[in-house]
Design a protein around this motif. Structure first.
Motif, PDB file in Angstrom:
ATOM      1  N   PRO A 450     -30.029  15.577  65.501  1.00  0.00           N
ATOM      2  CA  PRO A 450     -29.537  14.424  64.745  1.00  0.00           C
ATOM      3  C   PRO A 450     -29.379  13.208  65.641  1.00  0.00           C
ATOM      4  O   PRO A 450     -29.088  13.327  66.839  1.00  0.00           O
ATOM      5  N   ALA A 451     -29.569  12.026  65.064  1.00  0.00           N
ATOM      6  CA  ALA A 451     -29.382  10.772  65.796  1.00  0.00           C
ATOM      7  C   ALA A 451     -28.877   9.723  64.825  1.00  0.00           C
ATOM      8  O   ALA A 451     -29.317   9.665  63.677  1.00  0.00           O
ATOM      9  N   LEU A 452     -27.966   8.893  65.312  1.00  0.00           N
ATOM     10  CA  LEU A 452     -27.318   7.886  64.468  1.00  0.00           C
ATOM     11  C   LEU A 452     -27.417   6.528  65.127  1.00  0.00           C
ATOM     12  O   LEU A 452     -26.981   6.330  66.260  1.00  0.00           O
ATOM     13  N   SER A 453     -28.010   5.575  64.403  1.00  0.00           N
ATOM     14  CA  SER A 453     -28.083   4.189  64.859  1.00  0.00           C
ATOM     15  C   SER A 453     -26.982   3.387  64.175  1.00  0.00           C
ATOM     16  O   SER A 453     -26.760   3.532  62.972  1.00  0.00           O
ATOM     17  N   PHE A 454     -26.296   2.540  64.949  1.00  0.00           N
ATOM     18  CA  PHE A 454     -25.265   1.677  64.363  1.00  0.00           C
ATOM     19  C   PHE A 454     -25.248   0.351  65.115  1.00  0.00           C
ATOM     20  O   PHE A 454     -25.617   0.291  66.292  1.00  0.00           O
ATOM     21  N   PRO A 455     -24.843  -0.740  64.442  1.00  0.00           N
ATOM     22  CA  PRO A 455     -24.858  -2.053  65.086  1.00  0.00           C
ATOM     23  C   PRO A 455     -23.890  -2.120  66.261  1.00  0.00           C
ATOM     24  O   PRO A 455     -22.716  -1.767  66.131  1.00  0.00           O
ATOM     25  N   ALA A 456     -24.400  -2.578  67.406  1.00  0.00           N
ATOM     26  CA  ALA A 456     -23.557  -2.692  68.597  1.00  0.00           C
ATOM     27  C   ALA A 456     -23.032  -4.102  68.776  1.00  0.00           C
ATOM     28  O   ALA A 456     -21.862  -4.303  69.110  1.00  0.00           O
ATOM     29  N   GLU A 457     -23.899  -5.092  68.535  1.00  0.00           N
ATOM     30  CA  GLU A 457     -23.502  -6.474  68.775  1.00  0.00           C
ATOM     31  C   GLU A 457     -24.513  -7.402  68.114  1.00  0.00           C
ATOM     32  O   GLU A 457     -25.661  -7.021  67.859  1.00  0.00           O
ATOM     33  N   LEU A 458     -24.066  -8.622  67.845  1.00  0.00           N
ATOM     34  CA  LEU A 458     -24.942  -9.678  67.343  1.00  0.00           C
ATOM     35  C   LEU A 458     -25.294 -10.576  68.517  1.00  0.00           C
ATOM     36  O   LEU A 458     -24.411 -11.163  69.146  1.00  0.00           O
ATOM     37  N   VAL A 459     -26.584 -10.671  68.841  1.00  0.00           N
ATOM     38  CA  VAL A 459     -27.029 -11.457  69.993  1.00  0.00           C
ATOM     39  C   VAL A 459     -28.098 -12.445  69.546  1.00  0.00           C
ATOM     40  O   VAL A 459     -29.119 -12.050  68.988  1.00  0.00           O
ATOM     41  N   GLY A 460     -27.857 -13.721  69.778  1.00  0.00           N
ATOM     42  CA  GLY A 460     -28.830 -14.727  69.393  1.00  0.00           C
ATOM     43  C   GLY A 460     -29.091 -14.778  67.907  1.00  0.00           C
ATOM     44  O   GLY A 460     -30.209 -15.089  67.481  1.00  0.00           O
ATOM     45  N   GLY A 461     -28.077 -14.462  67.103  1.00  0.00           N
ATOM     46  CA  GLY A 461     -28.224 -14.505  65.659  1.00  0.00           C
ATOM     47  C   GLY A 461     -28.914 -13.314  65.046  1.00  0.00           C
ATOM     48  O   GLY A 461     -29.178 -13.306  63.842  1.00  0.00           O
ATOM     49  N   LEU A 462     -29.209 -12.268  65.833  1.00  0.00           N
ATOM     50  CA  LEU A 462     -29.858 -11.064  65.331  1.00  0.00           C
ATOM     51  C   LEU A 462     -29.062  -9.832  65.733  1.00  0.00           C
ATOM     52  O   LEU A 462     -28.513  -9.769  66.852  1.00  0.00           O
ATOM     53  N   PRO A 463     -28.974  -8.836  64.854  1.00  0.00           N
ATOM     54  CA  PRO A 463     -28.245  -7.612  65.210  1.00  0.00           C
ATOM     55  C   PRO A 463     -29.029  -6.751  66.193  1.00  0.00           C
ATOM     56  O   PRO A 463     -30.263  -6.756  66.198  1.00  0.00           O
ATOM     57  N   VAL A 464     -28.301  -6.024  67.011  1.00  0.00           N
ATOM     58  CA  VAL A 464     -28.896  -5.060  67.933  1.00  0.00           C
ATOM     59  C   VAL A 464     -28.150  -3.739  67.766  1.00  0.00           C
ATOM     60  O   VAL A 464     -26.916  -3.702  67.846  1.00  0.00           O
ATOM     61  N   GLY A 465     -28.878  -2.688  67.520  1.00  0.00           N
ATOM     62  CA  GLY A 465     -28.272  -1.379  67.358  1.00  0.00           C
ATOM     63  C   GLY A 465     -28.423  -0.510  68.583  1.00  0.00           C
ATOM     64  O   GLY A 465     -29.297  -0.730  69.431  1.00  0.00           O
ATOM     65  N   VAL A 466     -27.539   0.467  68.706  1.00  0.00           N
ATOM     66  CA  VAL A 466     -27.663   1.532  69.697  1.00  0.00           C
ATOM     67  C   VAL A 466     -27.638   2.844  68.924  1.00  0.00           C
ATOM     68  O   VAL A 466     -27.257   2.877  67.756  1.00  0.00           O
ATOM     69  N   GLN A 467     -28.044   3.917  69.574  1.00  0.00           N
ATOM     70  CA  GLN A 467     -28.032   5.194  68.869  1.00  0.00           C
ATOM     71  C   GLN A 467     -27.345   6.268  69.694  1.00  0.00           C
ATOM     72  O   GLN A 467     -27.345   6.245  70.934  1.00  0.00           O
ATOM     73  N   LEU A 468     -26.752   7.198  68.969  1.00  0.00           N
ATOM     74  CA  LEU A 468     -26.158   8.400  69.546  1.00  0.00           C
ATOM     75  C   LEU A 468     -26.980   9.594  69.101  1.00  0.00           C
ATOM     76  O   LEU A 468     -27.295   9.732  67.917  1.00  0.00           O
ATOM     77  N   LEU A 469     -27.341  10.430  70.040  1.00  0.00           N
ATOM     78  CA  LEU A 469     -28.105  11.649  69.758  1.00  0.00           C
ATOM     79  C   LEU A 469     -27.217  12.844  70.075  1.00  0.00           C
ATOM     80  O   LEU A 469     -26.535  12.852  71.112  1.00  0.00           O
ATOM     81  N   GLY A 470     -27.201  13.851  69.207  1.00  0.00           N
ATOM     82  CA  GLY A 470     -26.313  14.993  69.397  1.00  0.00           C
ATOM     83  C   GLY A 470     -27.027  16.324  69.274  1.00  0.00           C
ATOM     84  O   GLY A 470     -28.226  16.387  68.974  1.00  0.00           O
ATOM     85  N   ARG A 471     -26.267  17.384  69.484  1.00  0.00           N
ATOM     86  CA  ARG A 471     -26.830  18.726  69.329  1.00  0.00           C
ATOM     87  C   ARG A 471     -27.065  19.011  67.853  1.00  0.00           C
ATOM     88  O   ARG A 471     -26.574  18.298  66.974  1.00  0.00           O
ATOM     89  N   ALA A 472     -27.803  20.062  67.571  1.00  0.00           N
ATOM     90  CA  ALA A 472     -28.131  20.397  66.188  1.00  0.00           C
ATOM     91  C   ALA A 472     -26.865  20.565  65.357  1.00  0.00           C
ATOM     92  O   ALA A 472     -25.907  21.210  65.773  1.00  0.00           O
ATOM     93  N   PHE A 473     -26.848  19.951  64.172  1.00  0.00           N
ATOM     94  CA  PHE A 473     -25.768  20.018  63.202  1.00  0.00           C
ATOM     95  C   PHE A 473     -24.445  19.445  63.730  1.00  0.00           C
ATOM     96  O   PHE A 473     -23.368  19.876  63.323  1.00  0.00           O
ATOM     97  N   SER A 474     -24.544  18.452  64.606  1.00  0.00           N
ATOM     98  CA  SER A 474     -23.334  17.769  65.092  1.00  0.00           C
ATOM     99  C   SER A 474     -23.230  16.362  64.505  1.00  0.00           C
ATOM    100  O   SER A 474     -22.660  15.467  65.134  1.00  0.00           O
ATOM    101  N   GLU A 475     -23.754  16.153  63.308  1.00  0.00           N
ATOM    102  CA  GLU A 475     -23.676  14.837  62.682  1.00  0.00           C
ATOM    103  C   GLU A 475     -22.237  14.336  62.622  1.00  0.00           C
ATOM    104  O   GLU A 475     -21.989  13.126  62.790  1.00  0.00           O
ATOM    105  N   ALA A 476     -21.288  15.234  62.376  1.00  0.00           N
ATOM    106  CA  ALA A 476     -19.885  14.816  62.261  1.00  0.00           C
ATOM    107  C   ALA A 476     -19.396  14.158  63.544  1.00  0.00           C
ATOM    108  O   ALA A 476     -18.673  13.157  63.510  1.00  0.00           O
ATOM    109  N   THR A 477     -19.782  14.707  64.686  1.00  0.00           N
ATOM    110  CA  THR A 477     -19.365  14.137  65.970  1.00  0.00           C
ATOM    111  C   THR A 477     -19.919  12.725  66.143  1.00  0.00           C
ATOM    112  O   THR A 477     -19.200  11.802  66.552  1.00  0.00           O
ATOM    113  N   LEU A 478     -21.205  12.554  65.839  1.00  0.00           N
ATOM    114  CA  LEU A 478     -21.815  11.233  65.971  1.00  0.00           C
ATOM    115  C   LEU A 478     -21.159  10.238  65.021  1.00  0.00           C
ATOM    116  O   LEU A 478     -20.892   9.084  65.401  1.00  0.00           O
TER     117      LEU A 478
END
Length: 502
Positions: A450-478
C-alpha cells in the motif's frame, strides 16, 4: 437511492467542467442502483449506519458501473455502455454513495498526464495550462475542484498517487488483493488495483473501509491477516519510525547502474529524470521537518534494487497489456470499421483506428518481450528484479506475518513525482522522461504494497504531494500518519473551490 444536490451545485459543476474537462459522462439527476442490482452477497447497509450516505462520487471510466460509459478513454470503446457494476462500486452504493459520473483517463490507463485520452483533454484545477496527471487525472481533477468529495481510480504504476499529488488531493493505492478488481478493465493484472482519491484523509479511510474485502469474483482478494492494524482504533504516533528514501541516493544508484552498463544513454536520462525539481525538493524537506516535529523518528533507508524498478515495471506491464488488450479486436469488443475484406483485415482496421499511439507502443513492446527467445532475457529477468524489490521492502517494513518481531520501519517516506504538475508542449516532459519519473511510484505496485499520497505543501501556487509506503495491509498506519499531518497542515484548495460536502 437518489440524492438531493445542494443549491448552486450544478452551475458550479458546469463552470468547473468547462475549465477542466474531468468527466466523460455526468448525470445532472443521479440515481442510486435499483434494488435488484444489490445482490444477496452485498446487502444494503442500513441508512442510519451508512458511512457514505447521500454523497456523490465519480468513477474512472475503466471501472464498470451499470448503465454508464465504459470507454477506458479510448475511441475503440467510446460507445460502450456497461451491463454490470464492479464490486468496489457496488460496495460504495451499499454504503449509500451515488455515482454521478465517469471520469476521463489516459487510454486504457497508459500515461502520466491524461493527455493520451482518445476522448477529451483534462486540465489541472490549479492551472488549466498544466496537466492533471495520469492516468486517473479526471478523478483527481474532479475531487480537487470540489465537484465530488471522492472518486475511484486505478493504480498500475502510480496512476492514483501521481495525479493526487499534481491536483492536491489524497490518493490511496491499497495492498494488492485488498480491493476486488472485478469490473476493472484489465491493463496489467498483477500490478493494478482500484484506488481512492479524496478531499480529506478521513474520507479516504471511510471509502477504503467500504470497498475493501474478499470477493468470490476475484480470487486474488483476501481479508487482512491477523494482527494487521485495524482501520478504526487508537492511532499510535509515539515511537513510530519512518524511513526516508533519499532521492539523491536513488539518482546516484541509477547513475551507477548506467556506468555498469557501459554508460547506457537511457539509464543516464533516467538518472536525470529522478532528480527532484527545487520546488518538490523543498516540499519533501518540509514534510520531513514537520513529521519530525510531530514526534516521528526519521531514519535514512536504501532500496538497492530500486534502480531497476522502472525497466522491470514497464517490461511486466507491457507484457501483460499485450495479452489483456488482445480481446479488443472488433469482433468481441470495439468499434468495427464499415468494411473489411477478411477477419484479419477487420482486426487491423479496428485497432488502427481505435488505439492511440501510446497504447500501440506498449502493445508492441509487450509482444516483443514475450517473443520466443526473449522471455529469459527480458520478462523473466524483470520478474526476478520484482522479487528482489519485494524482499528489500520486506526487510525494512516486515512481511505478511504480523506475529513476528516489529520491523525497523512503520512506513517509508518518498516523493511521488520529481516535478509538480507540468505544462504541455515545450514546457512539458518528454514521453520517456514521464516514464522514467515513475520510479518513485511503480515499486509499490511491483511489491504489491500500500502507498498513500497526500499534500505536503503549496509551492509556487501548485500543490506538491509526498507518499508513505507501508507493509502489506498496513493502510491504517499510513492513514493515521497522514491524518495527523493534515490536522496540523490542512489541505489547500484551488481558487474558486466551494466545500459542498461535509
Amino acid at each position: 437511492m437518489a440524492i438531493t444536490l445542494p443549491d448552486g451545485f450544478l452551475s458550479y459543476c458546469k463552470e468547473w467542467e468547462t475549465r477542466i474537462g474531468a468527466f466523460i459522462e455526468f448525470k445532472d439527476e443521479p440515481e442510486g442502483p435499483e434494488a435488484g442490482d444489490l445482490s444477496p452477497d452485498l446487502p444494503p447497509i442500513p441508512p442510519e449506519t451508512a458511512p457514505l450516505r447521500g454523497l456523490p462520487c465519480a468513477v474512472k471510466d475503466n471501472i464498470a458501473v451499470k448503465g454508464f460509459s465504459l470507454s477506458c478513454g479510448s475511441k475503440l470503446l467510446e460507445k460502450l455502455r456497461s451491463p454490470y457494476t464492479a464490486t468496489a462500486v457496488r460496495r460504495l452504493e451499499a454504503a449509500g454513495a451515488v455515482v454521478i459520473g465517469k471520469t476521463n483517463m489516459d487510454e486504457f490507463g497508459m500515461g502520466s498526464s491524461t493527455d493520451s485520452s482518445g476522448i477529451k483533454r483534462t486540465n489541472n484545477p490549479w492551472d488549466q495550462s498544466r496537466v492533471a496527471g495520469g492516468s486517473s487525472g479526471g478523478s483527481a481533477s474532479a475531487v480537487a475542484a470540489g465537484i465530488v468529495p471522492f472518486a475511484l481510480g486505478s493504480d498500475t504504476g502510480g496512476s492514483v498517487r501521481q495525479p493526487a499529488s499534481f491536483c492536491g488531493t489524497v490518493g490511496l493505492k491499497p495492498t494488492y488483493g485488498a480491493v476486488s478488481r472485478y469490473g476493472l478493465v484489465a491493463y496489467a493484472s498483477s500490478l493494478e488495483t482500484i484506488g481512492v482519491l479524496a478531499d480529506t484523509v478521513s474520507r479516504c479511510r471511510r471509502v477504503f473501509a467500504a470497498i475493501r474485502g474478499k470477493d468470490p469474483r476475484d480470487e486474488t482478494t483476501r481479508e487482512p491477516p491477523p494482527g494487521s492494524p485495524p482501520l478504526y482504533g487508537a492511532a499510535r504516533s509515539k515511537g513510530r519510525v519512518i524511513g526516508v528514501l533519499s532521492p539523491e541516493a536513488v539518482a546516484r544508484a541509477i547513475a551507477a547502474a548506467a556506468q555498469e552498463a557501459s554508460g547506457v544513454d537511457a539509464l543516464q536520462t533516467a538518472a536525470q529524470a529522478a532528480v527532484l525539481e527545487d520546488e518538490v525538493a523543498q516540499a519533501f524537506r518540509a514534510a520531513q521537518d514537520r513529521l519530525a516535529d510531530m514526534g516521528y523518528t526519521l531514519v535514512d533507508v536504501e532500496i538497492p534494487s530500486l534502480k531497476y524498478g522502472v525497466p522491470a515495471y514497464y517490461t511486466i506491464a507491457t507484457a501483460e497489456a499485450s495479452a489483456n488488450l488482445a480481446r479488443f479486436d472488433g469482433v468481441r469488443y470495439g468499434k468495427r470499421p464499415d468494411w473489411a475484406e477478411n477477419p484479419d483485415d477487420l482486426i487491423d482496421k479496428t485497432r488502427e483506428a481505435g488505439f492511440g499511439p501510446e497504447v500501440k507502443l506498449r502493445i508492441l513492446l509487450g509482444t516483443f518481450v514475450l517473443r520466443s527467445g526473449f522471455q529469459d532475457r527480458y520478462y523473466l529477468r524483470a520478474q526476478r528484479i520484482r522479487s528482489g524489490i519485494r524482499r528489500n521492502f520486506e526487510e525494512l517494513l516486515g512481511g505478511m506475518d504480523y506475529n513476528g518481531p516489529p520491523p525497523p520501519c512503520d512506513g517509508i517516506l518518498l516523493p511521488v513525482f520529481p516535478t509538480r504538475a507540468f505544462g504541455r508542449g515545450e514546457t512539458g516532459l518528454s514521453p520517456f522522461a514521464q516514464k522514467a519519473a515513475d520510479l518513485y511510484t511503480c515499486c509499490a505496485n511491483l511489491a504489491g504494497l500500500p502507498a498513500l499520497s497526500f499534500p505536503a505543501e503549496l509551492v509556487g501556487g501548485l500543490p506538491v504531494g509526498v507518499q508513505l509506503l507501508g507493509r502489506a495491509f498496513s493502510e491504517a498506519t499510513l492513514l493515521d500518519i497522514a491524518e495527523a499531518y493534515e490536522a496540523k497542515y490542512p489541505i489547500p484548495h484551488p481558487a474558486g473551490y466551494r466545500p459542498f460536502w461535509s
